[in-house]
Structure formats: structure tokens, C-alpha cells
Write a protein that holds these residues in place. Structure first.
Motif, short mmCIF file in Angstrom:
data_model
loop_
_atom_site.label_atom_id
_atom_site.label_comp_id
_atom_site.label_asym_id
_atom_site.label_seq_id
_atom_site.Cartn_x
_atom_site.Cartn_y
_atom_site.Cartn_z
N UNK A 241 4.10 -3.63 13.46
CA UNK A 241 3.04 -2.63 13.38
C UNK A 241 3.51 -1.34 12.74
N UNK A 242 4.67 -0.86 13.15
CA UNK A 242 5.18 0.39 12.59
C UNK A 242 5.55 0.22 11.13
N UNK A 243 6.12 -0.93 10.77
CA UNK A 243 6.47 -1.17 9.37
C UNK A 243 5.23 -1.17 8.49
N UNK A 244 4.16 -1.83 8.96
CA UNK A 244 2.90 -1.83 8.19
C UNK A 244 2.35 -0.41 8.08
N UNK A 245 2.40 0.33 9.20
CA UNK A 245 1.90 1.70 9.18
C UNK A 245 2.70 2.58 8.22
N UNK A 246 4.02 2.41 8.20
CA UNK A 246 4.85 3.18 7.27
C UNK A 246 4.48 2.87 5.82
N UNK A 247 4.25 1.58 5.52
CA UNK A 247 3.90 1.20 4.15
C UNK A 247 2.54 1.78 3.76
N UNK A 248 1.58 1.71 4.67
CA UNK A 248 0.25 2.24 4.37
C UNK A 248 0.28 3.75 4.19
N UNK A 249 0.96 4.44 5.10
CA UNK A 249 1.04 5.91 5.01
C UNK A 249 1.71 6.34 3.72
N UNK A 250 2.75 5.61 3.31
CA UNK A 250 3.47 5.95 2.09
C UNK A 250 2.58 5.82 0.86
N UNK B 89 -0.75 6.55 0.86
CA UNK B 89 -1.90 7.44 0.93
C UNK B 89 -2.97 7.07 1.94
N UNK B 90 -2.76 6.06 2.77
CA UNK B 90 -3.74 5.68 3.78
C UNK B 90 -3.49 6.50 5.05
N UNK B 91 -4.54 7.03 5.63
CA UNK B 91 -4.43 7.74 6.90
C UNK B 91 -4.40 6.72 8.03
N UNK B 92 -3.31 6.70 8.78
CA UNK B 92 -3.12 5.68 9.81
C UNK B 92 -3.12 6.33 11.20
N UNK B 93 -3.94 5.77 12.08
CA UNK B 93 -4.01 6.21 13.47
C UNK B 93 -3.28 5.18 14.33
N UNK B 94 -2.36 5.65 15.15
CA UNK B 94 -1.46 4.77 15.90
C UNK B 94 -1.86 4.69 17.36
N UNK B 95 -1.80 3.46 17.90
CA UNK B 95 -2.05 3.25 19.33
C UNK B 95 -1.00 2.30 19.88
N UNK B 96 -0.65 2.49 21.14
CA UNK B 96 0.26 1.56 21.82
C UNK B 96 0.09 1.75 23.31
N UNK C 214 -6.50 -8.42 1.91
CA UNK C 214 -5.76 -8.56 0.67
C UNK C 214 -5.22 -7.21 0.20
N UNK C 215 -5.99 -6.15 0.43
CA UNK C 215 -5.53 -4.81 0.05
C UNK C 215 -4.35 -4.39 0.91
N UNK C 216 -4.40 -4.70 2.22
CA UNK C 216 -3.27 -4.41 3.10
C UNK C 216 -2.01 -5.12 2.61
N UNK C 217 -2.14 -6.39 2.26
CA UNK C 217 -0.99 -7.16 1.78
C UNK C 217 -0.43 -6.53 0.50
N UNK C 218 -1.34 -6.13 -0.39
CA UNK C 218 -0.90 -5.51 -1.65
C UNK C 218 -0.20 -4.18 -1.40
N UNK C 219 -0.74 -3.36 -0.49
CA UNK C 219 -0.12 -2.07 -0.20
C UNK C 219 1.25 -2.23 0.45
#
Length: 364
Positions: free
Chosen positions: A16-25, A27-34, A154-159
Motif C-alpha cells: 500500500x505504501x509503495x503504491x501511494x509513493x508511486x502515485x504521489x510522485x 501528482x496524485x493526491x493520496x489519502x492514507x488510512x490504516x 490500468x492507470x494505476x498500473x501505468x503510474x
């Protein structure tokens, strides 16, 4: 065309954190929950996103929790209207899909996925934005999956710079039983033989046993979650392995016999296992997902000092030789090791000469 601007990541472990790091890098605004607020805050401190609740619906919710908790977590998120689309990244796909249907989840908004990436370490501190680069990311859409949700996935995978692979959920579970879950158990079984081994035997450990037992260092709790969700397919593979082991044991016992015919028969059985292993290994994809190439190894003695590898790679670059792969074999009890540089066969002599000229010790 779908463009993702916002996302929610539920579960801030390694994936989850790795995906969030990739998305944030990107330009996607990521909201985190745990469920562990400290884990979410740690991920946020690493730059993976923010722990604030989103002001409205996000484009995509990424659920990165153990398989047993996927359906409930997704159902709660959808009930709260968290996102336009929902996906999970659990390593098992059939069970969560069936559970969601039983909960009355709107399956048009959902797609099951599984990135084929990981590490022996877990938690947000082990995460990296590059974890998925070049790795397969399985998507398991159904006839009910909305096109917009598939496009978001598919966009998530590409990002994340992964490679999308579309599969049926049940076929996926059989596949990962073979290529991921069974190897984990076999690695653990071999490593378990070392627990009470004589110290004189353990001191002889070389690169072979390190390779075989590397993933045995993985978190048992995480693997219990995974294996509990896919026990049948894993048991099927292990049953076939057990049959091979029985035959291998019989062949080895026959090789102890005083009877020449039995020894020859036993040897033939062992050779068959080794040759079948060769044939299977050839099918494992190599660099860039292609068939594995036949590389030559240039083995270089390196000292255990800062900068040695950097200097070695710089000298290889100066020789205009591309390093296709690298392994390091450590010498037990010594401050030295062998860097095994895999190169194209025609490049091996060139690299060997160039490195010797620069003072490196080349080993056969």
C-alpha cells in the motif's frame, strides 16, 4: 479518457505504501488510512500522502489489507461512498470476489488486482516507489466490471510503471500457488533443516543455500494470511512435489545398493529430476520478461569497503560493457566476496581484460 487525480490507500504496509509513493510522485493526491494510525503517519512522513480524510469522493480506492479482511474493508468503503472505483491488491483473488458478492457489494465498481512484487521485509519503512517497476500486475475484471473502473486500474498500473496482465481470478490463484506460495513453503522447509543443524555444517553455507532460503526470512504472519486464503491450490502443487520427492528418495536409496542395475536405475531417476529442473528453469522469464539469455559470468574479487561496487561498475562502464545482472557471493568469515557480473558472451573477454588492467582480481 480516465485521469486519476485523487486516491485513497487503505492499508499502509509494504504494498500500500509503495503504491501511494508511486502515485504521489506522479501528482496524485493520496489519502492514507490504516487500522494502525502510527503506520499511516509513518507512510505520510515518507511522502506517501496525507492522513486527512478526503473532502469528497476520490477517483480510486486501493485496498491493501490481508485477504481475509479485503471484502469487509471494501464493503465499508463503498458504503461510505469513498470512491468512484475500488480495487484490492491481495495475493488471492477468488475468495475476496466471492465474499463481496455475498455481502451485496456493487461489483460494477470493483476489480481485483495483484501486483507481483514484494520483499522479505514488510511495513511502510520497507516501501519504495520503484517496487512495481517492470513487474507484472494482474487484473481480474469480470463481466460486471465497469469500463471506467478498469481504466482507473490500468492507470494505476501505468503510474506504478508495472505491466498489466489480465487473468481469470481462479486461474490467477492456481498460478500464484505454483510460482509464489509453494516456493515460499519450500524455502521455509529447507531453512527449517538448518535450525538445529551442527554449527560445523552451518559454517559451510554458500550462495546456493542463501539463494534457496532467501524468502524464508519473510514474515510468518503475513504468509499465514495468504496461505489461509489459497490452501487448496497450494496443497495440489505440494502434493505433486511430494510425489517427486518420494521418487527421488527411492532413487537415492537405490544408488546406495550393491546391485549395479539398481544403482544405474537410481542414477537415471536422479538425472531425470535434474533435467526436468533444467527444462522448467528455462521457462522462467529473464530480463525484461523475455526468455532467459545465456550470459557469461565474470567473477571479480571485491573487498568489503565503501565504494567498491561503485568503482567496479564505473570500470565496467569505461570498458563499454553492459552489466545484464549481478550477484554477490560473500565469503564466510572474510572481509571479501565475489561479484558475479553477468554479461553477453562476446563481452566477457573484453570485460575481463579491462578489469584486470584496472587492478581487479578476476576469478574463474
Amino acid at each position: 479518457m480516465t485521469v486519476m487525480r485523487t486516491a485513497a490507500v487503505i492499508g499502509t504496509g509494504l504494498i500500500g505504501t509503495s503504491a501511494a509513493l508511486a502515485l504521489t510522485a506522479r501528482g496524485v493526491t493520496v489519502h492514507l488510512r490504516d487500522q494502525d494510525p502510527d503506520a499511516a503517519r509513518t507512510a505520510a512522513a515518507l511522502g506517501a500522502g496525507v492522513v486527512d480524510e478526503p473532502p469528497g469522493r476520490v477517483d480510486l480506492a486501493v485496498v491493501a489489507v490481508p485477504p481475509a479482511h479485503v471484502a469487509r474493508t471494501l464493503a465499508e468503503a463503498q458504503s461510505a461512498g469513498l470512491a468512484r472505483g475500488y480495487l484490492d491488491v491481495a495475493s488471492v483473488k477468488g475468495g475476496p470476489g466471492r465474499d463481496l458478492a455475498g455481502l451485496g457489494f456493487d461489483l460494477t465498481q470493483y476489480i481485483g488486482t495483484h501486483p507481483m512484487a514484494g520483499r522479505e521485509r514488510s511495513g511502510p519503512l520497507a516501501a519504495t516507489a520503484e517496487l512495481f517497476e517492470g513487474r507484472p500486475w494482474v487484473l481480474t475484471p469480470t463481466a460486471q466490471t465497469d469500463t471506467e473502473v478498469l481504466n482507473l486500474a490500468l492507470e494505476l498500473v501505468a503510474l506504478c510503471r508495472a505491466v498489466p496482465v489480465v487473468m481469470d481470478a481462479e486461474a490467477h490463484d492456481r498460478a500464484v500457488a505454483l510460482v509464489s506460495h509453494t516456493p515460499q513453503l519450500l524455502s521455509s522447509l529447507v531453512a527449517a533443516r538448518l535450525q538445529h543443524a551442527e554449527e560445523s555444517a552451518v559454517r559451510l553455507c554458500g550462495q546456493g543455500i542463501r539463494d534457496v532460503t532467501r524468502i524464508a526470512a519473510s514474515d510468518p504472519g503475513m504468509w499465514m494470511d495468504i496461505l489461509s486464503a489459497n490452501p487448496g491450490p497450494v496443497a495440489d502443487v505440494l502434493s505433486a512435489v511430494a510425489a517427486d520427492l518420494d521418487e527421488t528418495v527411492r532413487a537415492l536409496r537405490a544408488m546406495e545398493s550393491a546391485d549395479d542395475g539398481k544403482r544405474q536405475e537410481g542414477g537415471a531417476g536422479i538425472e531425470d529430476v535434474l533435467r526436468r529442473g533444467n527444462a522448467g528453469r528455462v521457462r522462467v522469464p529473464g530480463k525484461h520478461g523475455t526468455a532467459p539469455a545465456a550470459y557469461e559470468v565474470v567473477a571479480v574479487l571485491i573487498g568489503d569497503q565503501p565504494g567498491e561496487l561503485a568503482r567496479l561498475f564505473a570500470d565496467a562502464h569505461a570498458a563499454r560493457v553492459n552489466i545484464e545482472d549481478v550477484r554477490i557471493e560473500h565469503s564466510t568469515g572474510q572481509q571479501a566476496g565475489l561479484a558475479q557480473l553477468m554479461v553477453e558472451p562476446r563481452s566477457a573477454p573484453v570485460l575481463g581484460v579491462a578489469l584486470r588492467e584496472r587492478g581487479w582480481s578476476i576469478r574463474q
